[in-house]
Structure formats: structure tokens, C-alpha cells
Design a protein around this motif. Structure first.
Motif, PDB file in Angstrom:
ATOM      1  N   VAL A 281      18.917   2.198   3.868  1.00 34.84           N
ATOM      2  CA  VAL A 281      18.813   1.527   5.175  1.00 34.84           C
ATOM      3  C   VAL A 281      17.776   0.402   5.171  1.00 34.84           C
ATOM      4  CG1 VAL A 281      19.684   3.498   6.498  1.00 34.84           C
ATOM      5  CG2 VAL A 281      17.223   3.290   6.110  1.00 34.84           C
ATOM      6  N   LYS A 282      16.870   0.392   4.196  1.00 37.79           N
ATOM      7  CA  LYS A 282      15.900  -0.707   4.091  1.00 37.79           C
ATOM      8  C   LYS A 282      16.340  -1.758   3.085  1.00 37.79           C
ATOM      9  CE  LYS A 282      11.424  -0.448   4.394  1.00 37.79           C
ATOM     10  NZ  LYS A 282      10.030  -0.086   4.060  1.00 37.79           N
ATOM     11  N   GLY A 283      17.609  -1.715   2.671  1.00 39.62           N
ATOM     12  CA  GLY A 283      18.079  -2.694   1.692  1.00 39.62           C
ATOM     13  C   GLY A 283      17.662  -2.302   0.291  1.00 39.62           C
ATOM     14  N   HIS A 284      17.437  -3.323  -0.547  1.00 37.87           N
ATOM     15  CA  HIS A 284      17.174  -3.112  -1.976  1.00 37.87           C
ATOM     16  C   HIS A 284      15.692  -3.362  -2.246  1.00 37.87           C
ATOM     17  CE1 HIS A 284      17.766  -5.041  -6.245  1.00 37.87           C
ATOM     18  NE2 HIS A 284      17.303  -3.818  -6.343  1.00 37.87           N
TER      19      HIS A 284
ATOM     20  N   LEU B  51       5.858  -3.502  16.958  1.00 35.30           N
ATOM     21  CA  LEU B  51       5.396  -3.485  15.559  1.00 35.30           C
ATOM     22  C   LEU B  51       6.585  -3.770  14.633  1.00 35.30           C
ATOM     23  CD1 LEU B  51       2.886  -2.414  16.868  1.00 35.30           C
ATOM     24  CD2 LEU B  51       2.861  -0.489  15.282  1.00 35.30           C
ATOM     25  N   PRO B  52       6.335  -4.352  13.451  1.00 36.28           N
ATOM     26  CA  PRO B  52       7.448  -4.640  12.546  1.00 36.28           C
ATOM     27  C   PRO B  52       8.155  -3.353  12.102  1.00 36.28           C
ATOM     28  CG  PRO B  52       5.325  -5.016  11.458  1.00 36.28           C
ATOM     29  CD  PRO B  52       5.038  -4.773  12.912  1.00 36.28           C
ATOM     30  N   ARG B  53       9.450  -3.461  11.884  1.00 34.94           N
ATOM     31  CA  ARG B  53      10.239  -2.264  11.513  1.00 34.94           C
ATOM     32  C   ARG B  53      10.265  -2.155   9.992  1.00 34.94           C
ATOM     33  NH1 ARG B  53      14.042  -1.957  16.478  1.00 34.94           N
ATOM     34  NH2 ARG B  53      15.390  -0.625  15.256  1.00 34.94           N
ATOM     35  N   ILE B  54       9.130  -1.812   9.425  1.00 35.84           N
ATOM     36  CA  ILE B  54       9.001  -1.798   7.966  1.00 35.84           C
ATOM     37  C   ILE B  54       8.465  -0.471   7.433  1.00 35.84           C
ATOM     38  CG2 ILE B  54       8.816  -4.308   7.680  1.00 35.84           C
ATOM     39  CD1 ILE B  54       5.780  -3.994   7.575  1.00 35.84           C
ATOM     40  N   ALA B  55       8.498   0.570   8.269  1.00 37.77           N
ATOM     41  CA  ALA B  55       8.094   1.896   7.778  1.00 37.77           C
ATOM     42  C   ALA B  55       9.055   2.319   6.674  1.00 37.77           C
ATOM     43  CB  ALA B  55       8.131   2.910   8.920  1.00 37.77           C
ATOM     44  N   VAL B  56       8.648   3.263   5.867  1.00 37.30           N
ATOM     45  CA  VAL B  56       9.572   3.843   4.899  1.00 37.30           C
ATOM     46  C   VAL B  56      10.761   4.420   5.656  1.00 37.30           C
ATOM     47  CG1 VAL B  56       7.834   4.359   3.112  1.00 37.30           C
ATOM     48  CG2 VAL B  56       8.345   6.085   4.870  1.00 37.30           C
ATOM     49  N   SER B  57      11.894   4.527   4.959  1.00 41.79           N
ATOM     50  CA  SER B  57      13.095   5.093   5.587  1.00 41.79           C
ATOM     51  C   SER B  57      12.948   6.615   5.675  1.00 41.79           C
ATOM     52  CB  SER B  57      14.305   4.743   4.738  1.00 41.79           C
ATOM     53  OG  SER B  57      14.223   5.464   3.516  1.00 41.79           O
ATOM     54  N   PRO B  58      13.810   7.283   6.438  1.00 39.23           N
ATOM     55  CA  PRO B  58      13.736   8.751   6.494  1.00 39.23           C
ATOM     56  C   PRO B  58      13.851   9.413   5.120  1.00 39.23           C
ATOM     57  CG  PRO B  58      15.051   7.924   8.316  1.00 39.23           C
ATOM     58  CD  PRO B  58      14.760   6.743   7.444  1.00 39.23           C
ATOM     59  N   THR B  59      14.796   8.986   4.292  1.00 42.37           N
ATOM     60  CA  THR B  59      14.916   9.638   2.973  1.00 42.37           C
ATOM     61  C   THR B  59      13.684   9.346   2.107  1.00 42.37           C
ATOM     62  OG1 THR B  59      16.335   7.793   2.282  1.00 42.37           O
ATOM     63  CG2 THR B  59      17.449   9.847   2.844  1.00 42.37           C
TER      64      THR B  59
ATOM     65  N   ILE C  74      -4.957  13.255   0.328  1.00 45.47           N
ATOM     66  CA  ILE C  74      -4.061  12.112   0.126  1.00 45.47           C
ATOM     67  C   ILE C  74      -4.721  10.867   0.714  1.00 45.47           C
ATOM     68  CG2 ILE C  74      -1.779  11.129   0.639  1.00 45.47           C
ATOM     69  CD1 ILE C  74      -0.696  13.977   0.952  1.00 45.47           C
ATOM     70  N   LEU C  75      -4.577   9.758  -0.004  1.00 45.03           N
ATOM     71  CA  LEU C  75      -5.051   8.461   0.494  1.00 45.03           C
ATOM     72  C   LEU C  75      -3.833   7.577   0.715  1.00 45.03           C
ATOM     73  CD1 LEU C  75      -7.362   6.386   1.015  1.00 45.03           C
ATOM     74  CD2 LEU C  75      -7.298   5.873  -1.446  1.00 45.03           C
ATOM     75  N   GLU C  76      -3.748   6.980   1.892  1.00 43.89           N
ATOM     76  CA  GLU C  76      -2.637   6.081   2.215  1.00 43.89           C
ATOM     77  C   GLU C  76      -3.201   4.713   2.584  1.00 43.89           C
ATOM     78  OE1 GLU C  76       1.242   6.649   4.840  1.00 43.89           O
ATOM     79  OE2 GLU C  76      -0.493   6.422   6.158  1.00 43.89           O
ATOM     80  N   LEU C  77      -2.653   3.677   1.985  1.00 42.68           N
ATOM     81  CA  LEU C  77      -3.033   2.301   2.344  1.00 42.68           C
ATOM     82  C   LEU C  77      -1.880   1.700   3.131  1.00 42.68           C
ATOM     83  CD1 LEU C  77      -4.889   3.054  -0.092  1.00 42.68           C
ATOM     84  CD2 LEU C  77      -4.645   0.716  -0.889  1.00 42.68           C
ATOM     85  N   GLY C  78      -2.089   1.459   4.415  1.00 46.76           N
ATOM     86  CA  GLY C  78      -1.041   0.909   5.281  1.00 46.76           C
ATOM     87  C   GLY C  78      -0.449   1.974   6.179  1.00 46.76           C
ATOM     88  N   THR C  79      -1.008   2.110   7.386  1.00 41.51           N
ATOM     89  CA  THR C  79      -0.585   3.167   8.319  1.00 41.51           C
ATOM     90  C   THR C  79       0.587   2.720   9.177  1.00 41.51           C
ATOM     91  OG1 THR C  79      -2.979   3.593   8.541  1.00 41.51           O
ATOM     92  CG2 THR C  79      -1.498   4.835   9.986  1.00 41.51           C
ATOM     93  N   LEU C  80       0.589   1.467   9.581  1.00 40.48           N
ATOM     94  CA  LEU C  80       1.526   0.934  10.577  1.00 40.48           C
ATOM     95  C   LEU C  80       1.520   1.875  11.785  1.00 40.48           C
ATOM     96  CD1 LEU C  80       3.564  -1.422  11.106  1.00 40.48           C
ATOM     97  CD2 LEU C  80       5.345   0.029  10.148  1.00 40.48           C
ATOM     98  N   ALA C  81       2.654   2.489  12.125  1.00 41.57           N
ATOM     99  CA  ALA C  81       2.701   3.368  13.303  1.00 41.57           C
ATOM    100  C   ALA C  81       2.600   4.836  12.919  1.00 41.57           C
ATOM    101  CB  ALA C  81       3.986   3.120  14.080  1.00 41.57           C
ATOM    102  N   GLY C  82       2.277   5.097  11.667  1.00 43.72           N
ATOM    103  CA  GLY C  82       2.039   6.478  11.252  1.00 43.72           C
ATOM    104  C   GLY C  82       3.266   7.256  10.825  1.00 43.72           C
ATOM    105  N   TYR C  83       4.376   6.579  10.586  1.00 46.29           N
ATOM    106  CA  TYR C  83       5.597   7.308  10.206  1.00 46.29           C
ATOM    107  C   TYR C  83       5.427   8.006   8.840  1.00 46.29           C
ATOM    108  CZ  TYR C  83      10.509   8.367   9.286  1.00 46.29           C
ATOM    109  OH  TYR C  83      11.686   9.015   8.984  1.00 46.29           O
TER     110      TYR C  83
END
Ligand code: SAH
Ligand code: DHB
Ligand code: MG
Length: 226
Positions: free
Chosen positions: A212-215, A39-47, A64-73
Motif C-alpha cells: 500500500v506504500k508503493g515500492h 500530518l503526512p501519510r507516511i507511517a509504515v503500512s499495517p503489514t 527500543i530506540l525509534e527515530l521518527g515518531t510522526l503520529a506514533g503508529y
């Protein structure tokens, strides 16, 4: 391999993470399982994940409603902010992502709090509106950038005065203000900025993020009273 020295803000982000949060097994495993499944490495960062968690608790979110689960991070960070009878409804269009997410959510012990709907965000948002579900206390929008303005508008129908809406990826390394960049996702994010500039039903701000995810950046809005 990228052997370049990391930017200082990446090192600073890791330093801040080391002091503010723990990397427990379910979170670490979720990232590892996501990468292992390709899967793409685009989850939110830890912070950023911890920020979502703190905001959810600060607003006393029960739904809570979340749009975009990816791997659930981010799902795990948000799910952990809920009381035992809370609900986190998360939407993912890719069944493969949803499968990886289900296993990660299970390992994190938050399955009972999470409803994962597989489908396109626009379709599921329409479904929820027609089901007349109770309003959500917090909404996190992290799907395709093109549709963001539409998802934000639809989210307002699922909110109440005081609902907090957070949108990821609003800066994209500054591309948002580069006139020559006509990427549909970037154009979509400009439409979203124009929307919050004129949408009287919310009060919003945006903040750039660097780490860690850039800008990139988040927009954060609160729904005004009627
Ligand atoms: N919130 C996650 C990351 C989400 S990445 C985290 O931080 O851990 C974006 C996800 O949205 C991807 O899994 C992608 O498949 C999904 N997605 C993209 N466009 C979508 C759409 N229109 N409807 C539903 N899901 C979508
Ligand atoms: C990217 C990052 C994201 O947070 C996202 O939701 C989509 C894409 C990226 O860096 O490509
Ligand atoms: Mg994102």
C-alpha cells in the motif's frame, strides 16, 4: 482524487493484512487522527508495522530506540512488543507531530512504556550517548533520508552485539539506483548503502517492500560481537 485502479500489489497487501493482523481501534484512530491533523501519510503500512512488532518480539527487545515518531503508529506497534518494564524511546523533531503522537500513544495504553523526546535526531542521539544510557536491543531509523548514514553510525554507539537495526525507505521506488537522481535524500541513502557495505561492525541485508506504500525497502542489520 485518484480514480485509477489500485496496483495489484496494493490489493494483495490488504489481503495479507486481513489475514495476519487486526485493525484495532487505537491503531485505526492513530491513522485517522494523523490525517485529521494534516500530518503526512507516511507511517509504515499495517503489514510493515506488524513486521516491526514481530521482529521486536523475536529479538526479545526490552529497550527500543525509534527515530521518527510522526503520529506514533509504528511506536504503538513497537510499544506493544515490549514487556511491562520495557522502554521505547522515540525521537521527533516536530512538536506538532509529537503532540498528535502523545494522544495516540495514550489511547493505545502504552504511555508508561514510551519516552518521547522532541528534538533533532542527531542532537538527541548525542544526548543519549553523553547520558551513557544502557544499550538498545532494537533501533528503527525512519527520519530524514539525508542523515541516515550518520544516524546509523551514531546508533552503533547505543547498541550492543546482537542489537537489530532497521532502516526504512532504502529503495524509494528504485530511485536509489537512478544515477540521474541527485535528490539529497536519495544521495543520503546511497551513502548509507556504501556504509553498510564496508561497516564491519554489522552484518546487514536489504529487502524491497511493495504494497500500500508503493515500492520501497528496509535494510536490516545485526550488530556483530566485539
Ligand atoms: N515511524 C513513523 C513515521 C515517521 S515519518 C511511523 O511509521 O509511524 C518521519 C518523521 O520524522 C516525521 O514526523 C518528521 O517530522 C520526523 N523527522 C524528520 N527528520 C527528523 C530529524 N532530523 N530528527 C527528528 N525527527 C525528524
Ligand atoms: C515517505 C515515506 C516514508 O516512509 C518516509 O519515512 C518518508 C517519506 C514518502 O513516501 O514520501
Ligand atoms: Mg518511513
Amino acid at each position: 482524487m485518484n480514480d485509477a485502479a489500485p496496483e495489484q500489489w496494493e490489493v494483495v497487501d490488504r489481503y495479507l493484512a486481513d489475514h495476519a493482523l487486526t485493525y484495532d481501534d487505537p491503531l485505526t484512530d492513530a491513522v485517522a487522527a494523523s490525517s485529521a491533523a494534516g500530518l503526512p501519510r507516511i507511517a509504515v503500512s499495517p503489514t510493515q508495522g506488524k513486521l516491526l512488532h514481530v521482529i521486536a518480539r523475536a529479538c526479545g527487545a526490552r529497550r527500543i530506540l525509534e527515530l521518527g515518531t510522526l503520529a506514533g503508529y509504528s511506536t504503538i506497534w513497537l510499544g506493544r512488543a515490549l514487556p511491562a518494564d520495557g522502554l521505547l524511546l522515540t525521537i521527533e523533531r516536530d512538536p506538532r507531530h509529537a503532540e498528535v503522537a502523545r494522544a495516540n500513544i495514550e489511547r493505545a495504553g502504552v504511555t508508561a512504556l514510551v519516552e518521547l523526546r522532541v528534538g533533532k535526531a542527531a542532537d538527541v542521539l548525542a544526548e543519549l550517548a553523553s547520558e551513557e544510557v544502557d544499550p538498545f536491543d532494537m533501533i528503527f531509523i525512519d527520519v530524514d533520508l539525508e542523515g541516515t548514514a550518520d544516524y546509523f553510525s551514531r546508533s552503533l554507539d547505543l547498541a550492543r552485539p546482537g542489537t537489530v537495526i532497521i532502516v526504512d525507505n532504502v529503495v524509494r521506488s528504485g530511485a536509489i539506483i537512478e544515477d540521474t537522481n541527485t535528490d539529497p535524500g536519495i544521495e543520503g541513502m546511497r551513502q548509507f548503502q556504501e556504509l553498510i557495505a564496508r561497516e564491519r561492525r554489522v552484518s546487514a541485508t536489504s529487502i524491497q517492500t511493495v504494497g500500500v506504500k508503493g515500492h520501497d525497502g528496509f535494510s536490516i542489520a545485526i550488530v556483530e560481537g566485539s
